[in-house]
Design an enzyme around this catalytic site. Structure first.
Site, PDB file in Angstrom:
ATOM      1  N   HIS A 178      42.320  46.764  52.148  1.00 46.97           N
ATOM      2  CA  HIS A 178      42.771  48.153  51.979  1.00 46.97           C
ATOM      3  C   HIS A 178      42.553  48.939  53.275  1.00 46.97           C
ATOM      4  CE1 HIS A 178      41.718  47.407  47.518  1.00 46.97           C
ATOM      5  NE2 HIS A 178      43.024  47.421  47.611  1.00 46.97           N
ATOM      6  N   LYS A 236      44.284  47.447  34.486  1.00 45.11           N
ATOM      7  CA  LYS A 236      43.181  46.520  34.195  1.00 45.11           C
ATOM      8  C   LYS A 236      41.901  47.315  33.979  1.00 45.11           C
ATOM      9  CE  LYS A 236      45.116  44.520  37.801  1.00 45.11           C
ATOM     10  NZ  LYS A 236      45.094  44.095  39.166  1.00 45.11           N
ATOM     11  N   ARG A 283      50.380  40.875  50.922  1.00 49.00           N
ATOM     12  CA  ARG A 283      49.572  39.735  51.381  1.00 49.00           C
ATOM     13  C   ARG A 283      50.404  38.471  51.474  1.00 49.00           C
ATOM     14  NH1 ARG A 283      45.400  40.991  46.731  1.00 49.00           N
ATOM     15  NH2 ARG A 283      47.450  41.136  45.783  1.00 49.00           N
ATOM     16  N   SER A 300      40.890  42.697  45.248  1.00 47.24           N
ATOM     17  CA  SER A 300      39.746  43.295  44.543  1.00 47.24           C
ATOM     18  C   SER A 300      39.305  42.392  43.392  1.00 47.24           C
ATOM     19  CB  SER A 300      40.126  44.675  44.001  1.00 47.24           C
ATOM     20  OG  SER A 300      40.417  45.543  45.044  1.00 47.24           O
TER      21      SER A 300
HETATM   22  O1  PNS Z   1      45.792  48.542  43.491  1.00 50.29           O
HETATM   23  P1  PNS Z   1      46.833  48.309  42.452  1.00 50.29           P
HETATM   24  O2  PNS Z   1      46.200  48.059  41.098  1.00 50.29           O
HETATM   25  O3  PNS Z   1      47.817  47.246  42.830  1.00 50.29           O
HETATM   26  O4  PNS Z   1      47.638  49.695  42.328  1.00 50.29           O
HETATM   27  C1  PNS Z   1      48.711  49.800  41.436  1.00 50.29           C
HETATM   28  C2  PNS Z   1      49.316  51.213  41.433  1.00 50.29           C
HETATM   29  C3  PNS Z   1      48.272  52.257  41.142  1.00 50.29           C
HETATM   30  C4  PNS Z   1      49.932  51.500  42.778  1.00 50.29           C
HETATM   31  C5  PNS Z   1      50.425  51.177  40.333  1.00 50.29           C
HETATM   32  O5  PNS Z   1      49.858  50.742  39.142  1.00 50.29           O
HETATM   33  C6  PNS Z   1      51.081  52.520  40.102  1.00 50.29           C
HETATM   34  O6  PNS Z   1      51.962  52.898  40.845  1.00 50.29           O
HETATM   35  N1  PNS Z   1      50.616  53.248  39.067  1.00 50.29           N
HETATM   36  C7  PNS Z   1      51.155  54.533  38.680  1.00 50.29           C
HETATM   37  C8  PNS Z   1      52.032  54.435  37.427  1.00 50.29           C
HETATM   38  C9  PNS Z   1      53.507  54.384  37.800  1.00 50.29           C
HETATM   39  O7  PNS Z   1      54.001  55.159  38.582  1.00 50.29           O
HETATM   40  N2  PNS Z   1      54.200  53.394  37.210  1.00 50.29           N
HETATM   41  C10 PNS Z   1      55.579  53.151  37.498  1.00 50.29           C
HETATM   42  C11 PNS Z   1      55.677  52.296  38.755  1.00 50.29           C
HETATM   43  S1  PNS Z   1      57.315  51.965  39.181  1.00 50.29           S
END
Ligand code: PNS
Length: 159
Positions: free
Chosen positions: A17, A41, A90, A127
């Site tokens: 990150h 999660k 990644r 993570s």
């Molecule tokens: O670190 P992560 O868990 O990969 O982050 C995921 C995150 C927070 C970027 C993703 O879950 C997200 O965008 N959440 C917000 C909900 C949302 O907008 N959902 C529609 C996505 S198209």
């Protein structure tokens, strides 16, 4: 002035990150890290703990801003005035899903997503893997910022 939003669960933050944030600092005028309050999660750390770990880990970059968000990422982007969402990639396995999210977010709001290739030395890092290795007694000190290593040890000792 271009504002970039770097979203994530950061449960916990890793050196992967920080690598993405470091590169955004040199590319964009303003960098906002968006910490999702309720990740899909079940998180090991509360949102307050995750935000605090990010703050401490980014202390060398005083201009980086932090925001906690719930709901749609595109609403958070609108609220902070971000023109760009930045995601780290990644491997190709990340790409399929991230492309889908990027296209949905563009459909919802027109916002653009930029992908930053993770440093090759950090390509295996996530993570989830950090938590699993730490919970099983492995050493993750080289993979996370010092504050996160300490928080992991404390959390695991409490369990
Ligand atoms: O670190 P992560 O868990 O990969 O982050 C995921 C995150 C927070 C970027 C993703 O879950 C997200 O965008 N959440 C917000 C909900 C949302 O907008 N959902 C529609 C996505 S198209």
């Amino acid at each position: 002035m271009t504002t970039a939003l770097i979203p994530g669960s950061f449960d916990p933050p890793t050196k992967g990150h920080l690598d993405v944030i470091a590169r955004c600092i040199s590319l964009y005028d303003r960098v906002v890290v968006g910490v999702v309050l309720n990740p899909s999660k079940n998180p090991m750390f509360t949102s307050e703990e995750r935000i605090e770990m990010m703050r401490v880990s980014c202390a060398d970059w005083p201009h980086v801003e932090f925001v906690a968000f719930d709901g749609l990422l595109v609403d958070c982007a609108r609220q902070v005035g971000a023109e760009v969402i930045v995601k780290g990639l990644r491997a190709m396995t990340d790409f399929d899903y991230e492309l889908q999210l990027a296209q949905m977010n563009r459909h919802l709001s027109g916002i653009m997503t930029m992908f930053v290739a993770t440093a090759p030395s950090l390509g295996y890092l996530s993570s989830s893997l950090v938590k699993e290795v730490a919970l099983l007694g492995g050493d993750v000190d080289d993979l996370v910022p010092p504050a996160v290593a300490a928080a992991l040890k404390e959390r695991i000792a409490d369990e």
